[in-house]
Write a protein that holds these residues in place. Sequence first.
Motif, PDB file in Angstrom:
ATOM      1  N   PRO A  81       0.587  -1.173  -0.213  1.00 56.79           N
ATOM      2  CA  PRO A  81      -0.170   0.043  -0.116  1.00 56.79           C
ATOM      3  C   PRO A  81       0.737   1.844   0.156  1.00 56.79           C
ATOM      4  O   PRO A  81       1.772   1.292   0.570  1.00 56.79           O
ATOM      5  CB  PRO A  81      -0.821  -0.099   1.795  1.00 56.79           C
ATOM      6  CG  PRO A  81       0.047  -1.190   2.150  1.00 56.79           C
ATOM      7  CD  PRO A  81       0.782  -1.870   1.303  1.00 56.79           C
ATOM      8  N   VAL A  82       0.930   2.137  -0.483  1.00 61.80           N
ATOM      9  CA  VAL A  82       1.164   3.947  -0.926  1.00 61.80           C
ATOM     10  C   VAL A  82      -0.081   4.474  -0.093  1.00 61.80           C
ATOM     11  O   VAL A  82      -1.250   3.912  -0.764  1.00 61.80           O
ATOM     12  CB  VAL A  82       1.155   4.022  -2.165  1.00 61.80           C
ATOM     13  CG1 VAL A  82       2.017   4.986  -2.182  1.00 61.80           C
ATOM     14  CG2 VAL A  82       2.292   3.022  -3.118  1.00 61.80           C
ATOM     15  N   SER A  83       0.697   5.666   0.662  1.00 61.27           N
ATOM     16  CA  SER A  83      -0.162   7.030   0.993  1.00 61.27           C
ATOM     17  C   SER A  83       0.125   7.871   0.900  1.00 61.27           C
ATOM     18  O   SER A  83       1.785   7.586   0.888  1.00 61.27           O
ATOM     19  CB  SER A  83      -0.355   6.103   2.953  1.00 61.27           C
ATOM     20  OG  SER A  83       1.107   6.061   3.724  1.00 61.27           O
ATOM     21  N   VAL A  84      -0.073   8.904   1.191  1.00 58.83           N
ATOM     22  CA  VAL A  84       0.596  10.337   1.340  1.00 58.83           C
ATOM     23  C   VAL A  84       0.019  11.391   2.164  1.00 58.83           C
ATOM     24  O   VAL A  84      -1.450  10.749   2.381  1.00 58.83           O
ATOM     25  CB  VAL A  84       0.577  10.662  -0.369  1.00 58.83           C
ATOM     26  CG1 VAL A  84       0.495  10.225  -1.837  1.00 58.83           C
ATOM     27  CG2 VAL A  84      -1.328  11.072  -0.465  1.00 58.83           C
ATOM     28  N   SER A  85       0.295  11.585   2.840  1.00 53.57           N
ATOM     29  CA  SER A  85       0.327  12.886   3.594  1.00 53.57           C
ATOM     30  C   SER A  85       0.022  14.371   3.342  1.00 53.57           C
ATOM     31  O   SER A  85       0.553  14.689   2.850  1.00 53.57           O
ATOM     32  CB  SER A  85       1.643  13.064   4.527  1.00 53.57           C
ATOM     33  OG  SER A  85       1.008  14.307   6.168  1.00 53.57           O
ATOM     34  N   LEU A  86      -1.020  14.827   3.174  1.00 59.45           N
ATOM     35  CA  LEU A  86      -1.355  15.443   2.794  1.00 59.45           C
ATOM     36  C   LEU A  86      -2.067  16.546   3.965  1.00 59.45           C
ATOM     37  O   LEU A  86      -3.064  16.689   4.916  1.00 59.45           O
ATOM     38  CB  LEU A  86      -3.194  16.174   2.013  1.00 59.45           C
ATOM     39  CG  LEU A  86      -3.258  14.491   1.242  1.00 59.45           C
ATOM     40  CD1 LEU A  86      -4.678  14.608   0.231  1.00 59.45           C
ATOM     41  CD2 LEU A  86      -2.851  14.841  -0.033  1.00 59.45           C
ATOM     42  N   VAL A  87      -1.323  18.581   3.801  1.00 59.21           N
ATOM     43  CA  VAL A  87      -1.041  18.895   4.790  1.00 59.21           C
ATOM     44  C   VAL A  87      -1.830  20.352   4.032  1.00 59.21           C
ATOM     45  O   VAL A  87      -1.527  21.186   2.566  1.00 59.21           O
ATOM     46  CB  VAL A  87       0.420  19.500   5.110  1.00 59.21           C
ATOM     47  CG1 VAL A  87       0.611  20.276   5.967  1.00 59.21           C
ATOM     48  CG2 VAL A  87       0.727  18.600   6.119  1.00 59.21           C
ATOM     49  N   SER A  88      -3.182  20.718   4.776  1.00 58.19           N
ATOM     50  CA  SER A  88      -3.961  22.124   4.631  1.00 58.19           C
ATOM     51  C   SER A  88      -3.287  22.809   6.085  1.00 58.19           C
ATOM     52  O   SER A  88      -2.533  22.632   6.596  1.00 58.19           O
ATOM     53  CB  SER A  88      -5.255  21.379   4.868  1.00 58.19           C
ATOM     54  OG  SER A  88      -5.556  21.064   5.757  1.00 58.19           O
ATOM     55  N   TYR A  89      -4.171  23.994   5.904  1.00 55.32           N
ATOM     56  CA  TYR A  89      -3.780  25.019   6.955  1.00 55.32           C
ATOM     57  C   TYR A  89      -5.128  25.503   7.782  1.00 55.32           C
ATOM     58  O   TYR A  89      -5.873  26.034   6.887  1.00 55.32           O
ATOM     59  CB  TYR A  89      -2.497  26.001   6.067  1.00 55.32           C
ATOM     60  CG  TYR A  89      -1.971  25.683   5.493  1.00 55.32           C
ATOM     61  CD1 TYR A  89      -1.062  25.923   6.342  1.00 55.32           C
ATOM     62  CD2 TYR A  89      -1.354  25.277   4.603  1.00 55.32           C
ATOM     63  CE1 TYR A  89       1.089  25.663   5.777  1.00 55.32           C
ATOM     64  CE2 TYR A  89      -0.412  24.574   3.845  1.00 55.32           C
ATOM     65  CZ  TYR A  89       1.155  24.776   4.756  1.00 55.32           C
ATOM     66  OH  TYR A  89       2.023  24.685   4.467  1.00 55.32           O
ATOM     67  N   PRO A  96     -10.304  26.924   8.368  1.00 51.27           N
ATOM     68  CA  PRO A  96      -9.367  26.490   6.412  1.00 51.27           C
ATOM     69  C   PRO A  96      -8.421  27.501   6.208  1.00 51.27           C
ATOM     70  O   PRO A  96      -9.901  28.328   5.736  1.00 51.27           O
ATOM     71  CB  PRO A  96     -10.342  25.551   6.128  1.00 51.27           C
ATOM     72  CG  PRO A  96     -10.888  25.224   7.178  1.00 51.27           C
ATOM     73  CD  PRO A  96     -11.240  26.639   7.742  1.00 51.27           C
ATOM     74  N   ASP A  97      -7.574  27.785   5.591  1.00 52.07           N
ATOM     75  CA  ASP A  97      -7.161  29.033   4.881  1.00 52.07           C
ATOM     76  C   ASP A  97      -7.298  27.707   3.148  1.00 52.07           C
ATOM     77  O   ASP A  97      -6.516  27.311   2.678  1.00 52.07           O
ATOM     78  CB  ASP A  97      -5.470  28.783   4.972  1.00 52.07           C
ATOM     79  CG  ASP A  97      -5.118  29.998   3.911  1.00 52.07           C
ATOM     80  OD1 ASP A  97      -5.499  30.587   2.614  1.00 52.07           O
ATOM     81  OD2 ASP A  97      -3.931  31.041   4.558  1.00 52.07           O
ATOM     82  N   LEU A  98      -8.512  28.111   2.820  1.00 49.69           N
ATOM     83  CA  LEU A  98      -8.897  27.920   1.791  1.00 49.69           C
ATOM     84  C   LEU A  98      -7.994  28.289   0.656  1.00 49.69           C
ATOM     85  O   LEU A  98      -7.784  27.601  -0.833  1.00 49.69           O
ATOM     86  CB  LEU A  98     -10.314  27.662   0.694  1.00 49.69           C
ATOM     87  CG  LEU A  98     -11.474  27.733   1.959  1.00 49.69           C
ATOM     88  CD1 LEU A  98     -12.389  28.122   1.629  1.00 49.69           C
ATOM     89  CD2 LEU A  98     -10.876  25.687   1.930  1.00 49.69           C
ATOM     90  N   ARG A  99      -7.398  29.228   0.881  1.00 55.33           N
ATOM     91  CA  ARG A  99      -6.267  29.540  -0.133  1.00 55.33           C
ATOM     92  C   ARG A  99      -4.986  28.961  -0.945  1.00 55.33           C
ATOM     93  O   ARG A  99      -4.976  28.585  -2.376  1.00 55.33           O
ATOM     94  CB  ARG A  99      -5.607  31.013  -0.935  1.00 55.33           C
ATOM     95  CG  ARG A  99      -6.578  32.069  -0.245  1.00 55.33           C
ATOM     96  CD  ARG A  99      -6.303  33.575   0.215  1.00 55.33           C
ATOM     97  NE  ARG A  99      -5.970  33.367   1.706  1.00 55.33           N
ATOM     98  CZ  ARG A  99      -5.095  33.971   1.991  1.00 55.33           C
ATOM     99  NH1 ARG A  99      -4.895  35.174   2.037  1.00 55.33           N
ATOM    100  NH2 ARG A  99      -4.291  34.144   3.371  1.00 55.33           N
ATOM    101  N   GLN A 100      -4.348  28.196   0.066  1.00 54.76           N
ATOM    102  CA  GLN A 100      -3.392  27.441  -0.180  1.00 54.76           C
ATOM    103  C   GLN A 100      -3.676  26.312  -0.648  1.00 54.76           C
ATOM    104  O   GLN A 100      -3.132  25.285  -0.954  1.00 54.76           O
ATOM    105  CB  GLN A 100      -2.739  27.265   0.941  1.00 54.76           C
ATOM    106  CG  GLN A 100      -1.791  28.754   1.838  1.00 54.76           C
ATOM    107  CD  GLN A 100      -0.920  28.165   2.196  1.00 54.76           C
ATOM    108  OE1 GLN A 100       0.674  27.788   2.417  1.00 54.76           O
ATOM    109  NE2 GLN A 100      -1.033  28.927   3.828  1.00 54.76           N
TER     110      GLN A 100
END
Length: 234
Positions: A81-89, A96-100
Amino acid sequence: MPLEVVDGMGAVALIRSGFERFFVDGPVGRPTGGGEQQVVTVQQAGELALPTGRLVAADPFVLWPEDAEAFTDEVEPGSYPVSVSLVSYLDGDGVPDLRQGYRVAAAKVTVRDEPAYSWRPAVLPGEHVPMLPVMPEFGYEVKSSTGAFFDLSAAPALDRLASDDEAGDCALIDALNAVGGGRGPATVTDPRTGLNVVAFSTGWGDGVYPTWVGRNTAGDPVAFVTDFFVINKF
């Protein structure tokens, strides 16, 4: 950031709390200079076929098949399995900072479902493990803001998937564009061989990004993680 030490062989070891924290949903790292808090969302990217057990991490759009090199650490042939770490702000008020939007902060191939005791650089044949206190830059170069994991035997298949067909379409670009505004992750299978590739955007874009191999107490690989330098480490 976890403690870095030099083990008996001079290798860099990152003790337990290392990259596992990158793959736990919730706040991570210290606030940014602007007072924003980074938040991790882990996304599963599917199973990666490793029929030879020889993993490659590279920019899929600039790599020539004959130049592909696998890490010296091999695993049992199979699918992982492959997973990714998604970072939001979140801003200072928790909004939430939707611009980023989000950034792919790290990508992981899980070999064994157990924690890593230590982390060391994943190196290619002929490379030496970086030493402390001077640690030279290591990792693969990205020029298309995209990274990928694939089996060494899939290099020719990847070349087809990352190239335009007779109609001018690119299977890998189309798959990435269909997910997260082009940031992925996307898993694409070559119809000719049945081999696949998992691709994703690389943090803030181009650069040189290191891959680390986590080992258990017996020294067996349990995970490979590529860090895209997004998370403000502890």
